[in-house]
Design a protein around this motif. Structure first.
Motif, PDB file in Angstrom:
ATOM      1  N   THR A  87       5.701 -26.466 100.095  1.00 40.28           N
ATOM      2  CA  THR A  87       6.255 -25.305  99.249  1.00 40.28           C
ATOM      3  C   THR A  87       5.065 -24.731  98.528  1.00 40.28           C
ATOM      4  O   THR A  87       4.220 -25.148  98.123  1.00 40.28           O
ATOM      5  CB  THR A  87       7.254 -25.811  98.209  1.00 40.28           C
ATOM      6  N   LEU A  88       5.037 -23.432  98.790  1.00 42.75           N
ATOM      7  CA  LEU A  88       4.122 -22.429  98.121  1.00 42.75           C
ATOM      8  C   LEU A  88       4.777 -21.941  96.882  1.00 42.75           C
ATOM      9  O   LEU A  88       5.813 -21.284  96.831  1.00 42.75           O
ATOM     10  CB  LEU A  88       3.445 -21.137  98.833  1.00 42.75           C
ATOM     11  N   GLY A  89       4.313 -21.720  95.781  1.00 45.53           N
ATOM     12  CA  GLY A  89       4.475 -21.141  94.736  1.00 45.53           C
ATOM     13  C   GLY A  89       3.513 -21.285  93.443  1.00 45.53           C
ATOM     14  O   GLY A  89       2.520 -22.115  93.469  1.00 45.53           O
ATOM     15  N   ILE A  90       4.009 -20.943  92.282  1.00 47.04           N
ATOM     16  CA  ILE A  90       3.334 -20.955  91.129  1.00 47.04           C
ATOM     17  C   ILE A  90       4.059 -21.460  89.875  1.00 47.04           C
ATOM     18  O   ILE A  90       5.186 -20.965  89.902  1.00 47.04           O
ATOM     19  CB  ILE A  90       2.446 -19.566  90.701  1.00 47.04           C
ATOM     20  N   ARG A  91       3.608 -22.475  89.275  1.00 47.53           N
ATOM     21  CA  ARG A  91       4.385 -22.858  87.998  1.00 47.53           C
ATOM     22  C   ARG A  91       3.814 -22.215  86.629  1.00 47.53           C
ATOM     23  O   ARG A  91       2.432 -21.954  86.635  1.00 47.53           O
ATOM     24  CB  ARG A  91       4.154 -24.421  87.890  1.00 47.53           C
ATOM     25  N   GLN A  92       4.546 -21.566  86.010  1.00 51.42           N
ATOM     26  CA  GLN A  92       4.183 -20.865  84.840  1.00 51.42           C
ATOM     27  C   GLN A  92       4.827 -21.612  83.500  1.00 51.42           C
ATOM     28  O   GLN A  92       6.147 -21.666  83.487  1.00 51.42           O
ATOM     29  CB  GLN A  92       4.571 -19.485  84.798  1.00 51.42           C
ATOM     30  N   ILE A  93       4.011 -21.833  82.685  1.00 51.54           N
ATOM     31  CA  ILE A  93       4.491 -22.548  81.421  1.00 51.54           C
ATOM     32  C   ILE A  93       3.978 -21.651  80.284  1.00 51.54           C
ATOM     33  O   ILE A  93       2.734 -21.458  80.112  1.00 51.54           O
ATOM     34  CB  ILE A  93       3.893 -23.964  81.144  1.00 51.54           C
ATOM     35  N   GLU A  94       4.775 -21.039  79.451  1.00 50.68           N
ATOM     36  CA  GLU A  94       4.609 -20.486  78.142  1.00 50.68           C
ATOM     37  C   GLU A  94       4.367 -21.738  77.051  1.00 50.68           C
ATOM     38  O   GLU A  94       5.138 -22.386  77.039  1.00 50.68           O
ATOM     39  CB  GLU A  94       5.433 -19.599  78.046  1.00 50.68           C
ATOM     40  N   CYS A  95       3.367 -21.360  76.107  1.00 54.82           N
ATOM     41  CA  CYS A  95       3.366 -22.029  75.047  1.00 54.82           C
ATOM     42  C   CYS A  95       2.888 -21.335  73.800  1.00 54.82           C
ATOM     43  O   CYS A  95       2.683 -20.060  73.896  1.00 54.82           O
ATOM     44  CB  CYS A  95       2.109 -23.189  75.217  1.00 54.82           C
ATOM     45  N   VAL A  96       3.104 -21.853  72.618  1.00 54.42           N
ATOM     46  CA  VAL A  96       2.874 -21.230  71.661  1.00 54.42           C
ATOM     47  C   VAL A  96       1.981 -21.817  70.577  1.00 54.42           C
ATOM     48  O   VAL A  96       1.606 -22.959  70.703  1.00 54.42           O
ATOM     49  CB  VAL A  96       4.224 -21.007  70.426  1.00 54.42           C
ATOM     50  N   ARG A  97       1.036 -20.990  70.036  1.00 60.10           N
ATOM     51  CA  ARG A  97      -0.414 -21.643  69.449  1.00 60.10           C
ATOM     52  C   ARG A  97      -0.005 -21.389  67.962  1.00 60.10           C
ATOM     53  O   ARG A  97       0.164 -20.475  67.507  1.00 60.10           O
ATOM     54  CB  ARG A  97      -1.343 -21.013  69.730  1.00 60.10           C
ATOM     55  N   ALA A  98      -0.266 -22.649  67.028  1.00 58.92           N
ATOM     56  CA  ALA A  98      -0.069 -22.674  65.679  1.00 58.92           C
ATOM     57  C   ALA A  98      -1.414 -22.503  64.943  1.00 58.92           C
ATOM     58  O   ALA A  98      -2.206 -23.274  65.438  1.00 58.92           O
ATOM     59  CB  ALA A  98       0.713 -23.647  65.189  1.00 58.92           C
ATOM     60  N   ILE A  99      -1.496 -21.655  64.298  1.00 59.82           N
ATOM     61  CA  ILE A  99      -3.009 -21.669  63.475  1.00 59.82           C
ATOM     62  C   ILE A  99      -2.859 -22.311  62.065  1.00 59.82           C
ATOM     63  O   ILE A  99      -1.944 -21.897  61.321  1.00 59.82           O
ATOM     64  CB  ILE A  99      -3.312 -20.012  63.244  1.00 59.82           C
ATOM     65  N   LEU A 100      -3.584 -23.399  61.891  1.00 61.47           N
ATOM     66  CA  LEU A 100      -3.864 -23.727  60.709  1.00 61.47           C
ATOM     67  C   LEU A 100      -4.291 -23.149  59.555  1.00 61.47           C
ATOM     68  O   LEU A 100      -5.330 -22.425  59.890  1.00 61.47           O
ATOM     69  CB  LEU A 100      -4.349 -25.383  60.724  1.00 61.47           C
ATOM     70  N   ASP A 101      -4.271 -23.382  58.056  1.00 64.13           N
ATOM     71  CA  ASP A 101      -4.631 -22.780  57.235  1.00 64.13           C
ATOM     72  C   ASP A 101      -5.937 -23.452  57.134  1.00 64.13           C
ATOM     73  O   ASP A 101      -6.151 -24.867  57.191  1.00 64.13           O
ATOM     74  CB  ASP A 101      -3.988 -23.180  55.716  1.00 64.13           C
ATOM     75  N   ARG A 102      -7.170 -22.778  56.870  1.00 67.93           N
ATOM     76  CA  ARG A 102      -8.519 -23.208  56.850  1.00 67.93           C
ATOM     77  C   ARG A 102      -9.167 -22.887  55.295  1.00 67.93           C
ATOM     78  O   ARG A 102      -8.671 -21.676  54.697  1.00 67.93           O
ATOM     79  CB  ARG A 102      -9.382 -22.571  57.881  1.00 67.93           C
ATOM     80  N   LYS A 103      -9.741 -23.741  54.927  1.00 64.27           N
ATOM     81  CA  LYS A 103     -10.498 -23.480  53.842  1.00 64.27           C
ATOM     82  C   LYS A 103     -12.000 -24.062  53.818  1.00 64.27           C
ATOM     83  O   LYS A 103     -11.878 -25.220  54.412  1.00 64.27           O
ATOM     84  CB  LYS A 103      -9.987 -24.216  52.409  1.00 64.27           C
ATOM     85  N   ILE A 104     -12.938 -23.408  53.509  1.00 60.27           N
ATOM     86  CA  ILE A 104     -14.286 -24.074  53.513  1.00 60.27           C
ATOM     87  C   ILE A 104     -14.862 -24.601  52.232  1.00 60.27           C
ATOM     88  O   ILE A 104     -14.656 -23.713  51.427  1.00 60.27           O
ATOM     89  CB  ILE A 104     -15.321 -23.129  54.146  1.00 60.27           C
ATOM     90  N   TYR A 105     -15.423 -25.560  51.943  1.00 62.15           N
ATOM     91  CA  TYR A 105     -15.809 -26.069  50.637  1.00 62.15           C
ATOM     92  C   TYR A 105     -17.187 -26.858  50.887  1.00 62.15           C
ATOM     93  O   TYR A 105     -17.380 -27.190  52.138  1.00 62.15           O
ATOM     94  CB  TYR A 105     -14.960 -27.048  49.779  1.00 62.15           C
ATOM     95  N   GLU A 106     -18.113 -26.663  49.707  1.00 63.17           N
ATOM     96  CA  GLU A 106     -19.086 -27.418  50.079  1.00 63.17           C
ATOM     97  C   GLU A 106     -19.461 -28.702  49.159  1.00 63.17           C
ATOM     98  O   GLU A 106     -18.833 -28.667  48.123  1.00 63.17           O
ATOM     99  CB  GLU A 106     -20.413 -26.496  49.271  1.00 63.17           C
ATOM    100  N   LYS A 107     -20.076 -29.687  49.707  1.00 64.86           N
ATOM    101  CA  LYS A 107     -20.186 -30.959  49.219  1.00 64.86           C
ATOM    102  C   LYS A 107     -21.502 -31.471  49.485  1.00 64.86           C
ATOM    103  O   LYS A 107     -22.142 -31.581  50.678  1.00 64.86           O
ATOM    104  CB  LYS A 107     -19.039 -31.886  49.732  1.00 64.86           C
ATOM    105  N   ASN A 108     -22.338 -31.797  48.557  1.00 66.40           N
ATOM    106  CA  ASN A 108     -23.744 -32.162  48.623  1.00 66.40           C
ATOM    107  C   ASN A 108     -24.534 -31.269  49.382  1.00 66.40           C
ATOM    108  O   ASN A 108     -25.385 -31.763  50.160  1.00 66.40           O
ATOM    109  CB  ASN A 108     -23.667 -33.379  49.098  1.00 66.40           C
ATOM    110  N   GLY A 109     -24.089 -29.947  49.209  1.00 69.28           N
ATOM    111  CA  GLY A 109     -25.102 -28.986  50.108  1.00 69.28           C
ATOM    112  C   GLY A 109     -24.854 -28.900  51.568  1.00 69.28           C
ATOM    113  O   GLY A 109     -25.394 -27.909  52.341  1.00 69.28           O
ATOM    114  N   VAL A 110     -23.631 -29.274  52.042  1.00 73.13           N
ATOM    115  CA  VAL A 110     -23.075 -29.014  53.277  1.00 73.13           C
ATOM    116  C   VAL A 110     -21.495 -28.849  53.324  1.00 73.13           C
ATOM    117  O   VAL A 110     -20.931 -29.075  52.615  1.00 73.13           O
ATOM    118  CB  VAL A 110     -23.087 -30.642  53.959  1.00 73.13           C
ATOM    119  N   ARG A 111     -21.574 -27.659  54.176  1.00 69.95           N
ATOM    120  CA  ARG A 111     -20.143 -26.746  54.026  1.00 69.95           C
ATOM    121  C   ARG A 111     -19.203 -27.750  54.965  1.00 69.95           C
ATOM    122  O   ARG A 111     -19.445 -28.200  56.216  1.00 69.95           O
ATOM    123  CB  ARG A 111     -20.423 -25.747  54.831  1.00 69.95           C
TER     124      ARG A 111
END
Length: 64
Positions: free
Chosen positions: A1-25
């Protein structure tokens, strides 16, 4: 059989925060029942170069 499978997906974006600890982000993301922290790679490389060690060793040193 010839054909194409197509799957749709949803991307969830997480909340991000950057903080510094001992001079390292640190990037913290959270949402949808999960939370992660990751050291900024540029900071790991900088510490590795300053101490003449590998990136792997620098990451281990920072995580202590």
């Amino acid at each position: 059989t010839l054909g194409i499978r197509q799957i749709e997906c949803v991307r969830a974006i997480l909340d991000r925060k950057i903080y510094e600890k001992n001079g390292v982000r640190i990037k913290r993301s959270q949402g949808y029942g999960t939370q992660t922290e990751k050291i900024e790679f540029d900071d790991i490389v900088k510490i590795a170069e300053e101490n003449d060690i590998s990136v792997f060793e620098a990451r281990k040193m920072i995580e202590k």
